[in-house]
Write an enzyme that holds these catalytic residues in place. Structure first.
Site, short mmCIF file in Angstrom:
data_model
loop_
_atom_site.label_atom_id
_atom_site.label_comp_id
_atom_site.label_asym_id
_atom_site.label_seq_id
_atom_site.Cartn_x
_atom_site.Cartn_y
_atom_site.Cartn_z
N LYS A 226 9.08 2.50 9.56
CA LYS A 226 9.21 1.31 9.27
C LYS A 226 11.25 1.41 9.01
O LYS A 226 11.42 2.34 8.36
CB LYS A 226 8.58 1.25 7.99
CG LYS A 226 7.20 0.87 8.71
CD LYS A 226 6.23 0.79 6.99
CE LYS A 226 5.06 -0.02 7.22
NZ LYS A 226 4.26 -0.19 5.44
N LYS B 268 -6.65 -2.48 7.24
CA LYS B 268 -6.76 -1.75 5.80
C LYS B 268 -7.97 -1.94 5.26
O LYS B 268 -9.44 -2.03 5.81
CB LYS B 268 -6.35 -3.08 5.03
CG LYS B 268 -4.44 -3.42 5.37
CD LYS B 268 -3.76 -2.55 5.83
CE LYS B 268 -2.55 -2.62 5.07
NZ LYS B 268 -0.86 -1.83 5.00
N SER C 91 -2.04 -6.22 11.54
CA SER C 91 -2.55 -5.57 10.40
C SER C 91 -2.86 -6.92 10.29
O SER C 91 -2.77 -7.75 9.86
CB SER C 91 -1.61 -5.01 9.46
OG SER C 91 -1.63 -4.61 8.93
N GLU D 91 -3.56 6.01 9.27
CA GLU D 91 -2.67 6.00 8.77
C GLU D 91 -3.13 5.85 6.96
O GLU D 91 -3.75 5.76 6.44
CB GLU D 91 -2.04 4.67 8.65
CG GLU D 91 -1.17 4.15 8.77
CD GLU D 91 -0.59 3.30 9.09
OE1 GLU D 91 -0.77 2.54 9.64
OE2 GLU D 91 0.78 2.15 8.28
N GLY E 82 5.17 -2.65 10.05
CA GLY E 82 6.19 -3.99 9.09
C GLY E 82 5.26 -3.74 8.04
O GLY E 82 5.06 -3.47 7.13
N LYS F 219 -5.12 -3.36 13.33
CA LYS F 219 -4.98 -2.53 12.33
C LYS F 219 -5.54 -2.66 10.88
O LYS F 219 -5.67 -3.96 10.30
CB LYS F 219 -3.60 -2.41 11.69
CG LYS F 219 -3.26 -1.12 10.82
CD LYS F 219 -2.39 -0.66 10.85
CE LYS F 219 -1.77 -1.03 9.04
NZ LYS F 219 -0.07 -0.77 9.26
N ASP G 211 2.89 7.54 7.56
CA ASP G 211 3.62 5.75 6.57
C ASP G 211 4.52 6.22 6.10
O ASP G 211 5.59 6.88 6.12
CB ASP G 211 2.58 5.26 6.74
CG ASP G 211 3.99 3.67 6.08
OD1 ASP G 211 4.26 3.87 5.87
OD2 ASP G 211 2.83 2.55 6.02
N ASP H 126 -5.75 1.92 8.25
CA ASP H 126 -4.76 2.12 7.64
C ASP H 126 -5.17 1.93 5.97
O ASP H 126 -5.77 1.21 4.76
CB ASP H 126 -3.57 0.93 7.16
CG ASP H 126 -2.32 1.97 6.81
OD1 ASP H 126 -2.31 2.83 6.00
OD2 ASP H 126 -1.93 0.67 6.62
#
Ligand code: OSB
Ligand code: MG
Length: 368
Positions: free
Chosen positions: A263, A164, A136, A214, A291, A162, A239, A189
């Site tokens: 998670k 952000k 991530s 996400e 995570g 991934k 998520d 995400d």
């Protein structure tokens, strides 16, 4: 098993570099380490995954401390527990506070596995010997910095990136990564940074053939996500808004997502994680393990749960060196050719480095 003593430690580990999301910046990983001891002196470890502020979800390190000290620890201390799955019923009267529950339940799972002399992965009926992993990447100051990050993690072998995103750092960032790195496995995400008013904007992401996006919309939403999923070809992965098997069922029935991020902390522990995994597996819905910048202890729990067969997509469990110069476990978690080997020694399968742990412990307290 009988739990004769519980130690809570407030731990603060500096991150190698700040981790930036649409909801804020994290510079230090702070958590409560739960140590659960039996009469023989065996010890199981778990960690809280809330942040210090209520910006990912409503929990915080201090709220976890309050719930552990005043409600959860009294439920297990000096009580006989045959199997860690019993924590699901035992903790059920306490509403939510899943990250507090998961830290204690995780310590009990580790202790149980050590008593049984099996690995945590084996104890939860995991099947894999190694797991494919992704990484991530936080929001970067500019696109050049993001491309540098992606380049570095591709070179390290991570099996998917991934990234952000937030309004103002989304379409251009993904376009640049596709231009520079071609058809690599890539996802975004948003951590709830958008609303349905952004639907035309978000649809622009469809051209990048992302594995998924996400949690684009509200942290507690499954209705608007269903509307968005009907409009987008990119699969939505939830998520923040999935806490229980029932949440997963409702979201899938509504068409709010096609993939679920599990998670361990957010759903209240390993037993609940396995239940959501089993439910999704039966419905043919892929899941992966998310995570929360965990230390080696939480990382080990994530590795164990990912050994279940339905975790078919690479998760966010990167190596210890992704976030830390020195972890509190040894050996550190390492990634080789995009895989992490599942430890086979009892419990979480990593030893605590007590010298390092003491150096990063701010305070500790004992319940007995
Ligand atoms: O949304 O998955 C998230 C970190 C903190 C809070 C929320 C999230 C994340 C990550 C990092 O994406 C995952 C990791 O490397 O642990
Ligand atoms: Mg997320």
């Amino acid at each position: 098993m009988n739990i004769s003593r519980i130690v809570l430690r407030h731990v603060a580990m500096p991150l190698k570099s700040p981790f930036v999301t649409s909801f804020g910046t994290t510079t230090d990983k702070e958590f409560l380490l739960v140590e659960a001891y039996d009469e023989q002196g065996l010890v199981g470890y778990g960690e809280t995954t809330s942040m210090t502020g209520p910006y990912y979800n409503e929990e915080t390190l201090k709220s976890n401390h309050h719930i552990l000290r005043d409600f959860l620890i009294p439920l297990v201390l000096h009580k006989t527990i045959q199997h860690p799955d019993e924590c699901m019923e035992l903790f059920h009267p306490i509403k939510r506070n899943n990250m507090a529950k998961a830290a204690l339940e995780g310590a009990i799972w580790d202790l149980y596995a050590k008593q049984q002399n099996v690995s945590l992965s084996r104890a939860i009926n995991g099947e894999k010997s190694r797991i494919p992993v992704g990484v991530s990447i936080g929001i970067q100051p500019d696109i050049t910095a993001m491309l540098k990050q992606v380049e570095q993690f591709v070179a390290q072998g991570y099996q998917r990136m991934k990234v952000k995103i937030k309004p103002g750092a989304d379409i251009d960032v993904m376009a640049a990564i596709r231009r520079e790195f071609g058809d690599i496995p890539l996802m975004a995400d948003a951590n709830s940074a958008y609303t349905l008013a952004d639907i035309d904007h978000l649809k622009q992401l469809d051209e990048f053939n992302l594995m998924m996006i996400e949690q684009p919309l509200g942290h507690d939403d499954i209705i608007d996500h269903a509307t968005l999923q009907r409009e987008m070809t990119t699969p939505i992965c939830l998520d923040e808004s999935i806490h229980t098997v029932d949440d997963a069922r409702k979201a899938l029935d509504l068409g709010s997502c096609r993939i679920i991020n599990i998670k361990v902390g957010r759903v209240g522990g390993l037993s609940h994680s396995r239940a959501i995994h089993d439910y999704c597996h039966d419905r043919g819905i892929p899941v992966w393990c998310g995570g929360m910048l965990e230390s080696g202890v939480g990382r080990a729990h994530n590795i164990a749960i990912t050994s279940l067969p339905g975790f078919t997509l690479p998760g966010d469990t990167s190596g210890s060196d992704r976030y830390f110069d020195q972890d509190i476990i040894e050996p550190a978690v390492t990634v080789q050719d995009g895989f992490i080997e599942i430890p086979t020694t009892p419990g979480i399968g990593y030893n605590l480095n007590h010298k390092r742990l003491d150096a990063v412990t701010l305070f500790s307290e004992t319940y007995k």
